[in-house]
Design an enzyme around this catalytic site. Structure first.
Site, PDB file in Angstrom:
ATOM      1  N   ILE A   1       0.831  -1.203   0.000  1.00  0.00           N
ATOM      2  CA  ILE A   1       0.000   0.000   0.000  1.00  0.00           C
ATOM      3  C   ILE A   1       0.866   1.255   0.000  1.00  0.00           C
ATOM      4  O   ILE A   1       1.983   1.249   0.533  1.00  0.00           O
ATOM      5  CB  ILE A   1      -0.971  -0.030   1.216  1.00  0.00           C
ATOM      6  N   CYS A   2       0.364   2.322  -0.641  1.00  0.00           N
ATOM      7  CA  CYS A   2       0.984   3.651  -0.574  1.00  0.00           C
ATOM      8  C   CYS A   2      -0.153   4.653  -0.417  1.00  0.00           C
ATOM      9  O   CYS A   2      -1.195   4.322   0.136  1.00  0.00           O
ATOM     10  CB  CYS A   2       1.871   3.925  -1.789  1.00  0.00           C
ATOM     11  N   ARG A   3       0.003   5.867  -0.904  1.00  0.00           N
ATOM     12  CA  ARG A   3      -1.058   6.858  -0.709  1.00  0.00           C
ATOM     13  C   ARG A   3      -2.236   6.618  -1.652  1.00  0.00           C
ATOM     14  O   ARG A   3      -3.375   6.596  -1.238  1.00  0.00           O
ATOM     15  CB  ARG A   3      -0.515   8.278  -0.882  1.00  0.00           C
TER      16      ARG A   3
ATOM     17  N   GLY B   1      -1.738   4.349  -4.768  1.00  0.00           N
ATOM     18  CA  GLY B   1      -1.599   3.111  -5.523  1.00  0.00           C
ATOM     19  C   GLY B   1      -0.471   3.073  -6.538  1.00  0.00           C
ATOM     20  O   GLY B   1      -0.156   2.014  -7.066  1.00  0.00           O
TER      21      GLY B   1
ATOM     22  N   MET C   1      -3.909   4.267   0.803  1.00  0.00           N
ATOM     23  CA  MET C   1      -4.358   4.707   2.121  1.00  0.00           C
ATOM     24  C   MET C   1      -5.579   5.617   2.037  1.00  0.00           C
ATOM     25  O   MET C   1      -6.371   5.685   2.978  1.00  0.00           O
ATOM     26  CB  MET C   1      -3.224   5.415   2.859  1.00  0.00           C
TER      27      MET C   1
END
Length: 108
Positions: free
Chosen positions: A59-61, A63, A87
């Site tokens: 996961i990141c902010r 995608g 996120m």
């Protein structure tokens, strides 16, 4: 290159192994409890921190970074899926988050 698997935040169950590849300041503002934090640019040097026998939800902010990390991990023999929406989607779904800065967890 095989098609990378992407999953929605709703499909991530309790106890899933989550890898957060955001930067330190993003992690401190809000992250998933028990997630592993390795910023994307540190991933090659910290690959040994991850268990190749565990399925990872990356996961990141939003995608983008997690998609790159997922493809890189898969090319190195790891089992990884990209979390769609990152996120931001996690927060919108009302899933649990914690912060390291003493403030209400948020996504920056």
């Amino acid at each position: 290159m095989s098609e990378m698997e992407s999953v929605s935040v709703d499909t991530i169950g309790e106890g899933a192994r989550i890898l957060d590849v955001r930067e330190d300041y993003e992690w401190e503002a809000g992250h998933i409890p028990n997630a592993v934090h390795i910023p994307l640019d540190q991933l090659p040097d910290r690959l040994d921190d991850l268990d190749p026998d565990q399925d990872l939800a990356v996961i990141c902010r939003t995608g983008g970074r997690s998609a790159r990390a997922t493809q890189w991990l898969e090319s190195h023999g790891y089992s990884a899926v990209n979390v769609n929406g990152g996120m931001g989607a996690w927060l919108e779904a009302g899933k649990e988050m914690v912060s390291d800065n003493g403030q209400e967890p948020t996504v920056v």
